[in-house]
Design a protein around this motif. Structure first.
Motif, mmCIF file in Angstrom:
data_model
loop_
_atom_site.group_PDB
_atom_site.id
_atom_site.type_symbol
_atom_site.label_atom_id
_atom_site.label_comp_id
_atom_site.label_asym_id
_atom_site.label_seq_id
_atom_site.Cartn_x
_atom_site.Cartn_y
_atom_site.Cartn_z
ATOM 1 N N ALA A 65 -0.457 9.628 12.015
ATOM 2 C CA ALA A 65 -0.145 8.333 12.593
ATOM 3 C C ALA A 65 1.372 8.267 12.739
ATOM 4 C CB ALA A 65 -0.635 7.216 11.681
ATOM 5 N N MET A 66 1.829 7.576 13.771
ATOM 6 C CA MET A 66 3.264 7.552 14.036
ATOM 7 C C MET A 66 3.762 6.114 14.100
ATOM 8 S SD MET A 66 4.030 10.725 14.191
ATOM 9 C CE MET A 66 5.721 10.590 14.787
ATOM 10 N N GLY A 67 5.017 5.964 13.764
ATOM 11 C CA GLY A 67 5.596 4.629 13.793
ATOM 12 C C GLY A 67 7.039 4.651 14.235
ATOM 13 N N TRP A 68 7.472 3.523 14.722
ATOM 14 C CA TRP A 68 8.890 3.291 15.010
ATOM 15 C C TRP A 68 9.377 2.176 14.087
ATOM 16 C CZ3 TRP A 68 12.017 6.158 18.014
ATOM 17 C CH2 TRP A 68 11.432 7.011 18.962
ATOM 18 N N PHE A 69 10.492 2.428 13.432
ATOM 19 C CA PHE A 69 11.157 1.447 12.591
ATOM 20 C C PHE A 69 12.561 1.227 13.146
ATOM 21 C CE2 PHE A 69 8.500 1.102 8.706
ATOM 22 C CZ PHE A 69 7.567 2.073 8.997
ATOM 23 N N ARG A 70 13.177 0.153 12.714
ATOM 24 C CA ARG A 70 14.574 -0.061 13.074
ATOM 25 C C ARG A 70 15.332 -0.669 11.911
ATOM 26 N NH1 ARG A 70 14.019 -4.864 17.658
ATOM 27 N NH2 ARG A 70 13.522 -6.600 16.245
ATOM 28 N N GLN A 71 16.621 -0.378 11.897
ATOM 29 C CA GLN A 71 17.483 -0.907 10.839
ATOM 30 C C GLN A 71 18.792 -1.362 11.450
ATOM 31 O OE1 GLN A 71 18.143 1.782 7.548
ATOM 32 N NE2 GLN A 71 18.705 0.092 6.201
ATOM 33 N N ALA A 72 19.034 -2.654 11.347
ATOM 34 C CA ALA A 72 20.287 -3.235 11.807
ATOM 35 C C ALA A 72 21.277 -3.255 10.640
ATOM 36 C CB ALA A 72 20.050 -4.643 12.328
ATOM 37 N N PRO A 73 22.564 -3.307 10.924
ATOM 38 C CA PRO A 73 23.562 -3.329 9.840
ATOM 39 C C PRO A 73 23.289 -4.456 8.853
ATOM 40 C CG PRO A 73 24.638 -2.978 11.936
ATOM 41 C CD PRO A 73 23.196 -3.286 12.249
ATOM 42 N N GLY A 74 23.256 -4.100 7.583
ATOM 43 C CA GLY A 74 23.056 -5.093 6.533
ATOM 44 C C GLY A 74 21.629 -5.553 6.348
ATOM 45 N N LYS A 75 20.699 -4.940 7.062
ATOM 46 C CA LYS A 75 19.301 -5.352 6.964
ATOM 47 C C LYS A 75 18.424 -4.200 6.515
ATOM 48 C CE LYS A 75 19.492 -9.126 10.324
ATOM 49 N NZ LYS A 75 18.833 -9.748 11.501
ATOM 50 N N GLU A 76 17.234 -4.557 6.055
ATOM 51 C CA GLU A 76 16.269 -3.547 5.647
ATOM 52 C C GLU A 76 15.665 -2.862 6.869
ATOM 53 O OE1 GLU A 76 16.739 -3.950 1.674
ATOM 54 O OE2 GLU A 76 15.093 -2.751 2.481
ATOM 55 N N ARG A 77 15.230 -1.622 6.660
ATOM 56 C CA ARG A 77 14.511 -0.920 7.715
ATOM 57 C C ARG A 77 13.122 -1.553 7.859
ATOM 58 N NH1 ARG A 77 14.625 5.560 7.728
ATOM 59 N NH2 ARG A 77 16.817 4.972 7.330
ATOM 60 N N ALA A 78 12.775 -1.894 9.071
ATOM 61 C CA ALA A 78 11.538 -2.645 9.297
ATOM 62 C C ALA A 78 10.709 -2.018 10.402
ATOM 63 C CB ALA A 78 11.866 -4.092 9.654
ATOM 64 N N ILE A 79 9.404 -2.191 10.291
ATOM 65 C CA ILE A 79 8.485 -1.660 11.293
ATOM 66 C C ILE A 79 8.702 -2.357 12.627
ATOM 67 C CG2 ILE A 79 6.669 -3.297 10.627
ATOM 68 C CD1 ILE A 79 6.017 0.344 11.685
ATOM 69 N N VAL A 80 8.637 -1.581 13.698
ATOM 70 C CA VAL A 80 8.667 -2.123 15.049
ATOM 71 C C VAL A 80 7.285 -2.003 15.672
ATOM 72 C CG1 VAL A 80 9.650 -1.891 17.345
ATOM 73 C CG2 VAL A 80 11.096 -1.523 15.333
ATOM 74 N N ALA A 81 6.736 -0.788 15.599
ATOM 75 C CA ALA A 81 5.418 -0.543 16.173
ATOM 76 C C ALA A 81 4.849 0.710 15.536
ATOM 77 C CB ALA A 81 5.508 -0.374 17.684
ATOM 78 N N SER A 82 3.513 0.816 15.563
ATOM 79 C CA SER A 82 2.876 2.017 15.047
ATOM 80 C C SER A 82 1.621 2.302 15.854
ATOM 81 C CB SER A 82 2.562 1.882 13.556
ATOM 82 O OG SER A 82 1.733 0.761 13.330
ATOM 83 N N ILE A 83 1.174 3.553 15.753
ATOM 84 C CA ILE A 83 0.041 3.991 16.553
ATOM 85 C C ILE A 83 -0.785 4.969 15.736
ATOM 86 C CG2 ILE A 83 1.384 5.873 17.625
ATOM 87 C CD1 ILE A 83 -0.117 5.177 20.270
ATOM 88 N N SER A 84 -2.086 4.889 15.897
ATOM 89 C CA SER A 84 -2.981 5.758 15.144
ATOM 90 C C SER A 84 -2.955 7.177 15.700
ATOM 91 C CB SER A 84 -4.408 5.195 15.201
ATOM 92 O OG SER A 84 -4.878 5.174 16.554
ATOM 93 N N ARG A 85 -3.635 8.055 15.026
ATOM 94 C CA ARG A 85 -3.627 9.465 15.392
ATOM 95 C C ARG A 85 -4.087 9.702 16.824
ATOM 96 N NH1 ARG A 85 -6.557 12.168 10.085
ATOM 97 N NH2 ARG A 85 -4.981 11.561 8.553
ATOM 98 N N SER A 86 -5.124 9.025 17.215
ATOM 99 C CA SER A 86 -5.675 9.222 18.567
ATOM 100 C C SER A 86 -4.969 8.371 19.617
ATOM 101 C CB SER A 86 -7.156 8.867 18.563
ATOM 102 O OG SER A 86 -7.318 7.472 18.350
ATOM 103 N N GLY A 87 -4.252 7.359 19.147
ATOM 104 C CA GLY A 87 -3.622 6.419 20.066
ATOM 105 C C GLY A 87 -4.485 5.214 20.380
ATOM 106 N N ALA A 88 -5.661 5.160 19.801
ATOM 107 C CA ALA A 88 -6.594 4.083 20.128
ATOM 108 C C ALA A 88 -6.179 2.753 19.515
ATOM 109 C CB ALA A 88 -8.000 4.451 19.661
ATOM 110 N N ALA A 89 -5.464 2.807 18.405
ATOM 111 C CA ALA A 89 -5.060 1.578 17.727
ATOM 112 C C ALA A 89 -3.545 1.505 17.650
ATOM 113 C CB ALA A 89 -5.651 1.542 16.319
ATOM 114 N N THR A 90 -3.027 0.305 17.846
ATOM 115 C CA THR A 90 -1.585 0.094 17.772
ATOM 116 C C THR A 90 -1.280 -1.183 17.003
ATOM 117 O OG1 THR A 90 -1.601 -1.086 19.892
ATOM 118 C CG2 THR A 90 -1.093 1.281 19.941
ATOM 119 N N TYR A 91 -0.041 -1.266 16.566
ATOM 120 C CA TYR A 91 0.458 -2.455 15.870
ATOM 121 C C TYR A 91 1.862 -2.742 16.381
ATOM 122 C CZ TYR A 91 2.820 -5.180 12.305
ATOM 123 O OH TYR A 91 3.566 -6.132 11.660
#
Length: 124
Positions: free
Chosen positions: A33-59
């Protein structure tokens, strides 16, 4: 081991678009499963989006829902994040991550592998 390399970041004006790419090494990309996170200066790293192994499910995080699309091409060992209608608050380092667990993963501790990050800067 999986190595992840992000690309596609840069400087864009507010309202613009970017497509981030993350290419994975190895032959088992479809096992993660794959995900994209982001971290702005002074902030925690946070989830942006994620996708399941097949690509059928996303968040999507609420902050990007409706403006971003995560997708993957298992034949190319690549996951993408298309971001539209960018805002200055989207400015951050964006990280690609891979998880060996099943389903759509949304927390940092679920991810085993991380890329080095790519900077996205949105000017107002």
């Amino acid at each position: 081991q999986v190595q992840l390399v992000e690309s596609g970041g840069g400087l864009v004006q507010s309202g613009g678009s970017l497509r981030l790419s993350c290419e994975a090494s190895g032959r088992t990309f479809s096992s993660y499963a794959m995900g994209w996170f982001r971290q702005a200066p002074g902030k925690e790293r946070a989830i942006v989006a994620s996708i399941s192994r097949s690509g059928a499910a996303t968040y999507y995080a609420d902050s990007v829902k409706g403006r971003s699309t995560i997708s993957r091409d298992n034949a190319k060992n690549t996951v993408y994040l298309q971001m539209n209608s960018l805002k200055p608050e989207d400015t951050a380092v964006y990280y690609c991550a891979g998880s060996s667990t099943i389903g759509v993963r949304t927390t940092r501790r679920d991810y085993d592998y991380w890329g080095q990050g790519t900077q996205v800067t949105v000017s107002s």
